[in-house]
Design a protein around this motif. Structure first.
Motif, PDB file in Angstrom:
ATOM      1  N   ALA A  90       5.014   0.326 -10.839  1.00 38.70           N
ATOM      2  CA  ALA A  90       5.992   1.117 -10.093  1.00 38.70           C
ATOM      3  C   ALA A  90       5.616   1.174  -8.615  1.00 38.70           C
ATOM      4  N   GLU A  91       6.620   1.376  -7.768  1.00 35.80           N
ATOM      5  CA  GLU A  91       6.372   1.513  -6.330  1.00 35.80           C
ATOM      6  C   GLU A  91       5.429   2.680  -6.050  1.00 35.80           C
ATOM      7  N   SER A  92       5.558   3.745  -6.831  1.00 33.80           N
ATOM      8  CA  SER A  92       4.692   4.911  -6.626  1.00 33.80           C
ATOM      9  C   SER A  92       3.219   4.558  -6.844  1.00 33.80           C
ATOM     10  N   THR A  93       2.954   3.629  -7.753  1.00 30.63           N
ATOM     11  CA  THR A  93       1.576   3.181  -7.997  1.00 30.63           C
ATOM     12  C   THR A  93       1.044   2.467  -6.764  1.00 30.63           C
ATOM     13  N   VAL A  94       1.860   1.593  -6.194  1.00 36.74           N
ATOM     14  CA  VAL A  94       1.451   0.850  -4.997  1.00 36.74           C
ATOM     15  C   VAL A  94       1.250   1.821  -3.838  1.00 36.74           C
ATOM     16  N   ARG A  95       2.145   2.794  -3.685  1.00 36.57           N
ATOM     17  CA  ARG A  95       1.997   3.789  -2.622  1.00 36.57           C
ATOM     18  C   ARG A  95       0.692   4.577  -2.786  1.00 36.57           C
ATOM     19  N   SER A  96       0.362   4.902  -4.019  1.00 33.00           N
ATOM     20  CA  SER A  96      -0.890   5.620  -4.296  1.00 33.00           C
ATOM     21  C   SER A  96      -2.098   4.745  -3.945  1.00 33.00           C
ATOM     22  N   GLN A  97      -2.017   3.458  -4.287  1.00 40.79           N
ATOM     23  CA  GLN A  97      -3.117   2.539  -3.973  1.00 40.79           C
ATOM     24  C   GLN A  97      -3.257   2.370  -2.461  1.00 40.79           C
ATOM     25  N   ILE A  98      -2.144   2.336  -1.746  1.00 38.24           N
ATOM     26  CA  ILE A  98      -2.192   2.217  -0.293  1.00 38.24           C
ATOM     27  C   ILE A  98      -2.827   3.464   0.311  1.00 38.24           C
TER      28      ILE A  98
END
Length: 143
Positions: A90-98
């Motif tokens: 999910a995009e939220s996962t990528v945002r969290s990783q960023i």
């Protein structure tokens, strides 16, 4: 080249589809000082993502493999949606990783993070030259 021979710097951009190569021409001598003017020609630098320094940077920050992969995606200019699609998350996962990436790097923004990455010195893998060692002991003896 002609303008460089006359003492002017010049930047030339060659584009073929999505590939781009830049060349910088820098005069090394003044046209009135030398019989044969010399010009330094520099090619565009290596893509940041292909630079071994980025991987070293990731390891120095103790990034997880997925965080490192997100960093590489950001370096390639991918959008968050594209990185999420590539990784199947999910995009939220990528945002969290960023967010974690930025915290580990001490960067207040993605822009600042990428600025740090682009400021890394170029590092290339060591060249491995295999030369046979002579087996004759007399070649290593001291006089």
């Amino acid at each position: 080249m002609e303008s460089s021979f006359r003492g002017q710097r010049k930047l030339l951009m060659l584009v073929s589809g999505e590939k781009e190569l830049s060349l910088a021409f820098t005069p090394l001598s003044h046209p009135l000082e030398a019989d044969a003017p010399s010009v330094l020609v520099l090619l565009s630098r290596q893509n940041t993502c292909d630079n071994l320094a980025v991987r070293m940077f990731a390891r120095s920050l103790n990034l997880s493999p997925s965080e490192e992969s997100v960093l590489m995606g950001l370096c390639r200019g991918l959008q968050i949606t594209e990185i999420a699609t590539q990784h199947g998350v999910a995009e939220s996962t990528v945002r969290s990783q960023i967010k974690t990436l930025r915290e580990k790097a001490g960067a207040p923004s993605i822009r600042r993070l990428l600025h740090r990455v682009n400021s890394l010195p170029p590092v290339v893998p060591a060249l491995r030259i295999i030369t046979p060692m002579p087996h004759n002991a007399t070649e290593f003896s001291h006089p």
